[in-house]
Design a protein around this motif. Structure first.
Motif, PDB file in Angstrom:
ATOM      1  N   ALA A  33      -2.894 -10.813   6.735  1.00 25.47           N
ATOM      2  CA  ALA A  33      -2.462  -9.694   7.406  1.00 25.47           C
ATOM      3  C   ALA A  33      -2.972  -9.311   8.846  1.00 25.47           C
ATOM      4  O   ALA A  33      -3.503  -8.417   9.252  1.00 25.47           O
ATOM      5  CB  ALA A  33      -2.870  -8.288   6.546  1.00 25.47           C
ATOM      6  N   LEU A  34      -3.426 -10.516   9.538  1.00 27.08           N
ATOM      7  CA  LEU A  34      -3.943 -10.416  10.760  1.00 27.08           C
ATOM      8  C   LEU A  34      -2.991  -9.341  11.869  1.00 27.08           C
ATOM      9  O   LEU A  34      -3.652  -8.822  12.649  1.00 27.08           O
ATOM     10  CB  LEU A  34      -4.343 -11.838  11.499  1.00 27.08           C
ATOM     11  N   LEU A  35      -1.733  -9.869  11.985  1.00 30.25           N
ATOM     12  CA  LEU A  35      -0.812  -9.229  13.051  1.00 30.25           C
ATOM     13  C   LEU A  35       0.145  -8.231  12.183  1.00 30.25           C
ATOM     14  O   LEU A  35       0.343  -7.167  12.846  1.00 30.25           O
ATOM     15  CB  LEU A  35      -0.391 -10.484  13.625  1.00 30.25           C
ATOM     16  N   ASN A  36       0.655  -8.545  11.111  1.00 36.43           N
ATOM     17  CA  ASN A  36       1.357  -7.827  10.723  1.00 36.43           C
ATOM     18  C   ASN A  36       0.835  -6.984   9.335  1.00 36.43           C
ATOM     19  O   ASN A  36       0.400  -7.859   8.352  1.00 36.43           O
ATOM     20  CB  ASN A  36       2.647  -8.338  10.378  1.00 36.43           C
ATOM     21  N   SER A  56      -9.660   5.952  -2.132  1.00 31.76           N
ATOM     22  CA  SER A  56     -10.875   5.123  -1.806  1.00 31.76           C
ATOM     23  C   SER A  56     -10.350   3.600  -1.513  1.00 31.76           C
ATOM     24  O   SER A  56     -10.834   3.162  -0.511  1.00 31.76           O
ATOM     25  CB  SER A  56     -11.944   5.225  -2.903  1.00 31.76           C
ATOM     26  N   LEU A  57      -9.779   3.005  -2.458  1.00 36.03           N
ATOM     27  CA  LEU A  57      -9.407   1.873  -2.380  1.00 36.03           C
ATOM     28  C   LEU A  57      -8.325   1.303  -0.968  1.00 36.03           C
ATOM     29  O   LEU A  57      -8.314   0.605  -0.190  1.00 36.03           O
ATOM     30  CB  LEU A  57      -8.838   0.987  -3.456  1.00 36.03           C
ATOM     31  N   ALA A  58      -7.472   2.440  -0.975  1.00 38.73           N
ATOM     32  CA  ALA A  58      -6.701   2.235   0.224  1.00 38.73           C
ATOM     33  C   ALA A  58      -7.317   2.368   1.524  1.00 38.73           C
ATOM     34  O   ALA A  58      -6.940   1.692   2.514  1.00 38.73           O
ATOM     35  CB  ALA A  58      -5.539   3.567   0.165  1.00 38.73           C
ATOM     36  N   SER A  59      -8.361   3.130   1.744  1.00 37.76           N
ATOM     37  CA  SER A  59      -9.153   3.274   2.850  1.00 37.76           C
ATOM     38  C   SER A  59      -9.630   1.869   3.077  1.00 37.76           C
ATOM     39  O   SER A  59      -9.624   1.642   4.291  1.00 37.76           O
ATOM     40  CB  SER A  59     -10.043   4.486   2.821  1.00 37.76           C
ATOM     41  N   THR A  60     -10.309   1.381   2.224  1.00 35.63           N
ATOM     42  CA  THR A  60     -10.863   0.085   2.445  1.00 35.63           C
ATOM     43  C   THR A  60      -9.601  -1.062   3.008  1.00 35.63           C
ATOM     44  O   THR A  60     -10.030  -1.895   3.809  1.00 35.63           O
ATOM     45  CB  THR A  60     -11.428  -0.264   1.123  1.00 35.63           C
ATOM     46  N   ALA A  61      -8.337  -1.010   2.164  1.00 33.36           N
ATOM     47  CA  ALA A  61      -7.406  -1.955   2.618  1.00 33.36           C
ATOM     48  C   ALA A  61      -6.984  -1.990   3.694  1.00 33.36           C
ATOM     49  O   ALA A  61      -6.792  -2.655   4.369  1.00 33.36           O
ATOM     50  CB  ALA A  61      -6.506  -1.694   1.372  1.00 33.36           C
ATOM     51  N   LYS A  62      -6.880  -0.546   4.334  1.00 30.41           N
ATOM     52  CA  LYS A  62      -6.430  -0.276   5.793  1.00 30.41           C
ATOM     53  C   LYS A  62      -7.309  -0.843   6.613  1.00 30.41           C
ATOM     54  O   LYS A  62      -6.764  -1.508   7.656  1.00 30.41           O
ATOM     55  CB  LYS A  62      -6.255   1.409   5.935  1.00 30.41           C
ATOM     56  N   LEU A  63      -8.638  -0.848   6.473  1.00 32.28           N
ATOM     57  CA  LEU A  63      -9.374  -1.571   7.369  1.00 32.28           C
ATOM     58  C   LEU A  63      -8.995  -2.935   7.598  1.00 32.28           C
ATOM     59  O   LEU A  63      -9.374  -3.679   8.568  1.00 32.28           O
ATOM     60  CB  LEU A  63     -11.145  -1.549   6.970  1.00 32.28           C
ATOM     61  N   ARG A  64      -8.430  -3.683   6.643  1.00 31.16           N
ATOM     62  CA  ARG A  64      -8.031  -4.940   6.619  1.00 31.16           C
ATOM     63  C   ARG A  64      -6.437  -5.216   6.970  1.00 31.16           C
ATOM     64  O   ARG A  64      -5.917  -6.383   6.771  1.00 31.16           O
ATOM     65  CB  ARG A  64      -8.223  -5.742   5.091  1.00 31.16           C
ATOM     66  N   ASN A  65      -5.920  -4.325   7.507  1.00 28.97           N
ATOM     67  CA  ASN A  65      -4.433  -4.186   7.970  1.00 28.97           C
ATOM     68  C   ASN A  65      -3.987  -4.409   6.711  1.00 28.97           C
ATOM     69  O   ASN A  65      -2.580  -5.040   6.828  1.00 28.97           O
ATOM     70  CB  ASN A  65      -4.284  -5.163   8.894  1.00 28.97           C
TER      71      ASN A  65
END
Length: 415
Positions: free
Chosen positions: A328-331, A360-369
């Motif tokens: 998930a680096l670009l997209n 909570s998990l979604a917030s963490t995931a969003k940091l990883r795109n």
């Protein structure tokens, strides 16, 4: 990228009928003609994929076929497109000798399983010839009556002829001409014999396989109008367009992980039909382990089925795996937690505990795109209810995958 398809036909009674790409039957299906309902392919098909170019016209140091798009080389997307066609048996990728190791690494990393790699030549025709000859070395049977076909597109620009001094000589009537495109299809004997008979000049300066088939085998190709999306990466500006198309394509498929649950398998069966009506493909797998790990490398959208309102460990496992693969680096990748609640549970949008855990998990995931969403569905009781529910889930999931709306991240939507 350019492609030549090699059709190897066995004995048949309809030699004068053009070969059509149809669903390939194997095993017992071949033995019983009454089982052949609808279109099919009843002869082996292989692909020669010339990828030995240096990318000179793109002006880049890296050949275009190895340019990364969303963390994956362009050639891998091309190979995957052919691997999805069940009746294609072998994909012969022809690359420059110095890139054979790189190509084999790509095959291993992205788990391509129909591919052979052969060294290319100094020109396009020499490379294709190497691939065709390599197919013959696999013991392919002789073909029947020669046939060939090629894709074409209308000319967009006016074509002119110039004098040796660089002045206008004359222009061609555009309506009479077409641009030759790929893929092109041949019975094996036609393309093999054409390359055996062609001259050094053909090998050095020629570019059109259909012309060789006509000149040396007397096979006049059937020209088929291709869609507007039929084009190839040639110049640097094409790379941006290719990336845009790839991003759009990534939103047209998803992977449903059932977790081995009976309800998950049932949901998958109905969801595949519902997704199909939306022109989307849905792969269904019990898990992402063993051979099934290939879905992690090829899909960007995942739906994890669960029957426990407080267990998001399966989702966490997908997040960890995607992060390890740098997918998930670009997209942004999309994960949808599909919670199947019991019929005795209230039809609210979710209890505070499960909603808080998802947020909570979604917030963490969003940091990883990675965008994490939730869908809650009461388990239906009969087939009719499953069909209606699957249709609702497909509408919601496809919208989340297509729009990738950050405002809905972490929400548990009711289907």
């Amino acid at each position: 990228m350019e492609v030549s398809s090699v059709y190897v036909q066995g004995d048949g009674s309809e030699h004068d009928r053009p070969a059509q790409p149809r669903a390939f039957l194997t095993g017992e299906d071949r033995k019983s003609d009454h089982l052949r309902v609808g279109p099919y392919v009843d002869f082996p098909v292989s692909v020669v994929l010339p990828a030995g170019g240096s990318g000179e016209r793109t002006g880049l140091q890296t050949p275009k076929q190895f340019c990364p798009f969303l963390g994956r080389p362009l050639i891998s997307y091309t190979i995957e497109s052919f691997e999805r066609v069940s009746w294609i048996q072998t994909i012969m990728v022809v690359v420059a000798k110095e890139n054979i190791g790189l190509m084999k690494d790509i095959i291993q990393q992205f788990q391509h399983n129909k591919v052979r790699v052969v060294p290319g030549g100094s020109t396009r025709h020499r490379s294709i010839c190497n691939g065709v000859v390599a197919l013959g070395e696999e013991g392919r049977p002789a073909a029947d009556k020669p046939k060939a076909a090629g894709a074409i597109r209308p000319l967009v620009s006016t074509v002119i002829a110039t004098t040796s001094e660089g002045y206008l000589d004359h222009s061609l009537e555009r309506a009479k001409y077409r641009a030759s495109e790929m893929p092109q299809g041949f019975t094996y004997d036609v393309i093999y014999q054409a390359y055996q008979k062609c001259t050094e000049s053909d090998f050095e300066f020629g570019t059109e396989c259909l012309h060789l088939a006509l000149q040396y085998c007397g096979t006049n190709a059937k020209l088929i109008d291709g869609p507007p999306t039929l084009w190839k990466v040639t110049y640097k500006r094409d790379l941006a367009a290719a990336e845009s198309i790839i991003k759009e394509t990534l939103s047209q498929s998803a992977c449903l992980i059932t977790g081995g649950l009976e309800a998950g398998v049932t949901l998958g069966k109905f969801l595949q039909k519902a997704f199909g009506s939306l022109d989307m493909e849905l792969n269904v797998t019990p898990n992402l382990m063993g051979d099934n790990v290939r879905y992690l490398l090829k899909d960007w959208n995942f739906i994890q089925v669960s029957v426990s309102p407080s267990c998001l460990s399966e989702v966490e496992a997908i997040l960890t795996a995607l992060q390890a693969e740098n997918r998930a680096l670009l997209n942004p990748a999309v994960i949808i937690w599909m919670y199947l609640s019991g019929t005795d549970e209230p039809s609210t949008s979710g209890r505070p505990a499960e909603s808080a855990a998802l947020i909570s998990l979604a917030s963490t995931a969003k940091l990883r795109n990675i965008l994490l969403y939730g869908i809650r569905l009461h388990q239906p009781e009969d087939t009719e209810q499953w069909e209606r529910s699957a249709s609702r889930v497909a509408d919601i999931a496809s919208a989340l995958i297509r729009d990738r709306n950050p405002a809905l991240v972490g929400q548990l939507l009711q289907a």
